[in-house]
Scaffold this active site. Structure first.
Site, PDB file in Angstrom:
ATOM      1  N   HIS A  99      -9.819   7.225   7.780  1.00  0.00           N
ATOM      2  CA  HIS A  99     -10.062   7.394   9.218  1.00  0.00           C
ATOM      3  C   HIS A  99     -10.768   8.736   9.419  1.00  0.00           C
ATOM      4  CE1 HIS A  99      -6.935   4.341   9.876  1.00  0.00           C
ATOM      5  NE2 HIS A  99      -6.020   5.110   9.338  1.00  0.00           N
TER       6      HIS A  99
ATOM      7  N   HIS B 286      -1.594   6.487  19.914  1.00  0.00           N
ATOM      8  CA  HIS B 286      -1.401   7.703  19.100  1.00  0.00           C
ATOM      9  C   HIS B 286      -0.978   8.914  19.933  1.00  0.00           C
ATOM     10  CE1 HIS B 286      -4.331   4.995  17.130  1.00  0.00           C
ATOM     11  NE2 HIS B 286      -3.564   5.233  16.090  1.00  0.00           N
TER      12      HIS B 286
ATOM     13  N   ARG C 284     -10.405   3.203   9.996  1.00  0.00           N
ATOM     14  CA  ARG C 284     -10.779   2.200   8.981  1.00  0.00           C
ATOM     15  C   ARG C 284     -10.178   0.876   9.427  1.00  0.00           C
ATOM     16  NH1 ARG C 284      -6.328   0.524   8.923  1.00  0.00           N
ATOM     17  NH2 ARG C 284      -4.639   0.814   7.424  1.00  0.00           N
TER      18      ARG C 284
ATOM     19  N   SER D 279       2.776   7.157  11.666  1.00  0.00           N
ATOM     20  CA  SER D 279       1.628   6.507  11.023  1.00  0.00           C
ATOM     21  C   SER D 279       0.687   7.529  10.405  1.00  0.00           C
ATOM     22  CB  SER D 279       0.866   5.698  12.069  1.00  0.00           C
ATOM     23  OG  SER D 279       0.124   6.576  12.902  1.00  0.00           O
ATOM     24  N   CYS D 280      -0.226   7.031   9.610  1.00  0.00           N
ATOM     25  CA  CYS D 280      -1.203   7.911   8.948  1.00  0.00           C
ATOM     26  C   CYS D 280      -2.009   8.700   9.973  1.00  0.00           C
ATOM     27  CB  CYS D 280      -2.123   7.078   8.069  1.00  0.00           C
ATOM     28  SG  CYS D 280      -2.765   5.592   8.863  1.00  0.00           S
ATOM     29  N   ASN D 281      -2.461   8.050  11.048  1.00  0.00           N
ATOM     30  CA  ASN D 281      -3.243   8.757  12.068  1.00  0.00           C
ATOM     31  C   ASN D 281      -2.401   9.816  12.765  1.00  0.00           C
ATOM     32  OD1 ASN D 281      -6.028   7.719  12.320  1.00  0.00           O
ATOM     33  ND2 ASN D 281      -4.990   5.746  12.547  1.00  0.00           N
TER      34      ASN D 281
ATOM     35  N   GLN E 148      -5.602   7.016   4.670  1.00  0.00           N
ATOM     36  CA  GLN E 148      -4.504   6.243   5.257  1.00  0.00           C
ATOM     37  C   GLN E 148      -3.530   5.703   4.223  1.00  0.00           C
ATOM     38  OE1 GLN E 148      -7.619   5.105   4.953  1.00  0.00           O
ATOM     39  NE2 GLN E 148      -7.458   3.120   3.938  1.00  0.00           N
TER      40      GLN E 148
ATOM     41  N   THR F 270       0.836  -1.213   0.000  1.00  0.00           N
ATOM     42  CA  THR F 270       0.000   0.000   0.000  1.00  0.00           C
ATOM     43  C   THR F 270       0.869   1.261   0.000  1.00  0.00           C
ATOM     44  OG1 THR F 270      -1.690  -1.194   1.213  1.00  0.00           O
ATOM     45  CG2 THR F 270      -1.828   1.205   1.272  1.00  0.00           C
ATOM     46  N   ILE F 271       1.804   1.346   0.936  1.00  0.00           N
ATOM     47  CA  ILE F 271       2.627   2.548   1.055  1.00  0.00           C
ATOM     48  C   ILE F 271       3.782   2.525   0.036  1.00  0.00           C
ATOM     49  CG2 ILE F 271       4.114   3.895   2.619  1.00  0.00           C
ATOM     50  CD1 ILE F 271       1.070   3.906   3.355  1.00  0.00           C
TER      51      ILE F 271
HETATM   52  P1  NAP Z   1       1.649  -3.986   2.860  1.00  0.00           P
HETATM   53  O1  NAP Z   1       0.612  -3.385   1.971  1.00  0.00           O
HETATM   54  O2  NAP Z   1       1.341  -5.263   3.526  1.00  0.00           O
HETATM   55  O3  NAP Z   1       2.983  -4.142   1.992  1.00  0.00           O
HETATM   56  C1  NAP Z   1       4.147  -4.684   2.545  1.00  0.00           C
HETATM   57  C2  NAP Z   1       5.214  -4.882   1.467  1.00  0.00           C
HETATM   58  O4  NAP Z   1       6.368  -5.409   2.118  1.00  0.00           O
HETATM   59  C3  NAP Z   1       4.854  -5.853   0.367  1.00  0.00           C
HETATM   60  O5  NAP Z   1       5.350  -5.355  -0.849  1.00  0.00           O
HETATM   61  C4  NAP Z   1       5.603  -7.113   0.738  1.00  0.00           C
HETATM   62  O6  NAP Z   1       6.118  -7.796  -0.386  1.00  0.00           O
HETATM   63  C5  NAP Z   1       6.773  -6.633   1.502  1.00  0.00           C
HETATM   64  N1  NAP Z   1       7.111  -7.644   2.526  1.00  0.00           N
HETATM   65  C6  NAP Z   1       6.291  -8.462   3.169  1.00  0.00           C
HETATM   66  N2  NAP Z   1       6.965  -9.248   4.055  1.00  0.00           N
HETATM   67  C7  NAP Z   1       8.221  -8.898   3.925  1.00  0.00           C
HETATM   68  C8  NAP Z   1       9.400  -9.375   4.511  1.00  0.00           C
HETATM   69  N3  NAP Z   1       9.398 -10.337   5.445  1.00  0.00           N
HETATM   70  N4  NAP Z   1      10.557  -8.793   4.127  1.00  0.00           N
HETATM   71  C9  NAP Z   1      10.573  -7.837   3.213  1.00  0.00           C
HETATM   72  N5  NAP Z   1       9.463  -7.364   2.591  1.00  0.00           N
HETATM   73  C10 NAP Z   1       8.306  -7.894   2.948  1.00  0.00           C
HETATM   74  O7  NAP Z   1       2.063  -2.958   3.992  1.00  0.00           O
HETATM   75  P2  NAP Z   1       1.656  -1.417   4.133  1.00  0.00           P
HETATM   76  O8  NAP Z   1       0.226  -1.306   4.542  1.00  0.00           O
HETATM   77  O9  NAP Z   1       2.140  -0.671   2.938  1.00  0.00           O
HETATM   78  O10 NAP Z   1       2.504  -1.014   5.421  1.00  0.00           O
HETATM   79  C11 NAP Z   1       3.892  -0.768   5.350  1.00  0.00           C
HETATM   80  C12 NAP Z   1       4.302   0.127   6.499  1.00  0.00           C
HETATM   81  O11 NAP Z   1       3.593   1.380   6.376  1.00  0.00           O
HETATM   82  C13 NAP Z   1       3.941  -0.392   7.905  1.00  0.00           C
HETATM   83  O12 NAP Z   1       4.907   0.076   8.819  1.00  0.00           O
HETATM   84  C14 NAP Z   1       2.609   0.276   8.191  1.00  0.00           C
HETATM   85  O13 NAP Z   1       2.318   0.376   9.561  1.00  0.00           O
HETATM   86  C15 NAP Z   1       2.852   1.648   7.564  1.00  0.00           C
HETATM   87  N6  NAP Z   1       1.640   2.381   7.194  1.00  0.00           N
HETATM   88  C16 NAP Z   1       0.589   1.760   6.603  1.00  0.00           C
HETATM   89  C17 NAP Z   1      -0.535   2.483   6.253  1.00  0.00           C
HETATM   90  C18 NAP Z   1      -1.726   1.836   5.626  1.00  0.00           C
HETATM   91  O14 NAP Z   1      -2.816   2.355   5.725  1.00  0.00           O
HETATM   92  N7  NAP Z   1      -1.600   0.726   4.958  1.00  0.00           N
HETATM   93  C19 NAP Z   1      -0.582   3.852   6.505  1.00  0.00           C
HETATM   94  C20 NAP Z   1       0.539   4.483   7.056  1.00  0.00           C
HETATM   95  C21 NAP Z   1       1.642   3.732   7.417  1.00  0.00           C
HETATM   96  P3  NAP Z   1       5.400  -9.082  -0.990  1.00  0.00           P
HETATM   97  O15 NAP Z   1       3.986  -8.625  -1.331  1.00  0.00           O
HETATM   98  O16 NAP Z   1       6.189  -9.408  -2.188  1.00  0.00           O
HETATM   99  O17 NAP Z   1       5.424 -10.116   0.091  1.00  0.00           O
END
Ligand code: NAP
Length: 332
Positions: free
Chosen positions: A216, A190, A165, A137-139, A297, A11-12
């Site tokens: 959110h 938070h 969300r 984080s986003c929040n 987010q 996602t990010i």
């Molecule tokens: P995500 O959508 O689950 O994506 C994670 C990525 O990391 C995928 O490309 C995945 O690759 C890779 N990955 C998974 N396991 C791994 C491993 N063991 N080693 C290396 N790479 C790995 O995650 P996300 O939601 O973007 O979140 C990433 C970070 O941003 C987190 O810290 C989260 O808290 C933060 N964040 C998220 C949001 C949100 O709303 N989603 C908002 C703000 C901040 P594969 O698909 O190839 O496995």
């Protein structure tokens, strides 16, 4: 040109990779993934180089006919890694980045001690020359952007209820799909997280998960040092970057309407990088200010990741970096 690799393309990470490739002063060396799924294939179609972050998985990519390199080898050639891997994996990766002396940016799912907690408009200067930065984080980013704008009025006390969300739109792993789930840990994490960025000593946050994927919503009550009028607050928010005022009278009655407006604006993936405050909700009673805001987010931390690179390499001042990033992403 700053050479950047984005480790984690979810996602990010995928949004950050696209934003990196839009910067005139950055070069995207590639992205790293663990598996050869549709996101990997689409990244290759876009012309991105892919590196495998788990060595034993390279054969999985080969079987799919995808030519990928090893992450560790690619890192030799980069100036900064942006780590968008899931919560906690960034901390494990930090050991690898430290070993090869690479600067890295982490996301809000990591613990605060991983690097300088960062929201560009609030504490850019604290991150200048930092080896490691955590884009909160986003929040927390949403709270910091709007509370940061109010700091000039003197903040006595903040109370915020966060209706979160429960999953991202692409996520089939989490829920609820038919319940509201209160976080009985009060304050939610938070409050402490905001304090890693802003000097607000009296802050309480309470969080509730809701069955939506869109955004959110935060309900804020802010006690100010002295009474202000609503127009002054509206002007302050209007004049603060990465905050957008929206109005029920214009038909923006919900997060669904905000997301529709982002699509109508032609934003990539329908992203809304700005924190949206309902102007109609801004109310003052005595010294207390009330307002409602919505946070997209999936995208609001993307500009922070770009500004974090410029801060850690001391390339530009806060305002110069924000201006460049905003222009590249269409943030007015
Ligand atoms: P995500 O959508 O689950 O994506 C994670 C990525 O990391 C995928 O490309 C995945 O690759 C890779 N990955 C998974 N396991 C791994 C491993 N063991 N080693 C290396 N790479 C790995 O995650 P996300 O939601 O973007 O979140 C990433 C970070 O941003 C987190 O810290 C989260 O808290 C933060 N964040 C998220 C949001 C949100 O709303 N989603 C908002 C703000 C901040 P594969 O698909 O190839 O496995």
């Amino acid at each position: 040109m700053v050479r950047i690799l984005v480790n984690g393309y979810g996602t990010i990470g995928k949004r950050v990779a696209d934003a990196v490739s839009l910067q005139k002063d950055f070069e995207l060396i590639g992205i790293a993934k663990t598996k050869p799924d549709f996101e990997a294939k689409l990244a290759i179609e876009k012309g991105y180089s892919i590196f495998c972050s788990i060595d034993k998985n390279i054969d999985l990519f080969k079987k799919e006919g995808l030519d990928v390199g090893k992450l560790e080898e690619a890192l030799d050639d980069v100036d900064v890694v942006i780590d968008g891997t899931p919560d906690g994996i960034g901390a494990q990766n930090k050991i690898m980045y430290q070993k090869i002396k690479k600067k890295a940016i982490f996301e809000g799912g990591e613990e605060a001690d991983i690097g300088v907690s960062f929201v560009a408009q609030c504490n850019y200067d604290k991150a200048i020359n930092a080896p490691y930065i955590r884009c909160v984080s986003c929040n927390t980013t949403g709270l910091c952007r709007t509370l940061g704008a109010l700091q000039g009025f003197g903040i006595e006390k903040v109370s915020a209820t966060l209706i979160r969300r429960s999953a991202d739109p692409n996520d089939i792993k989490t829920g609820p799909i038919n319940a509201l789930v209160p976080d009985v840990e009060i304050p939610s994490h938070h409050a402490e997280d905001v304090q890693t960025v802003l000097p607000i000593s009296n802050i309480m946050t309470i969080a509730i998960k809701a069955p939506t994927t869109l955004m959110h919503v935060h309900s804020l009550t802010v006690e100010l040092n002295e009474k202000q009028n609503e127009d002054t607050i509206i002007d302050t928010f209007k004049n603060t970057t990465r905050i957008r005022l929206v109005n029920v009278k214009d038909g923006i009655k919900s997060t669904a309407h905000i997301m529709e407006s982002a699509r109508d604006m032609g934003r990539k993936r329908g992203d809304m990088y700005e924190i949206c405050i309902w102007q109609d909700s801004i109310k003052i009673k005595g010294n207390t200010l009330y307002y409602l805001q919505a946070i997209h987010q999936e995208s609001n931390v993307v500009p922070e990741n770009i500004d974090a690179v410029r801060a850690m390499l001391n390339l530009d001042s806060r305002d110069e970096s924000i201006k460049k990033t905003n222009k590249s992403l269409g943030i007015i």
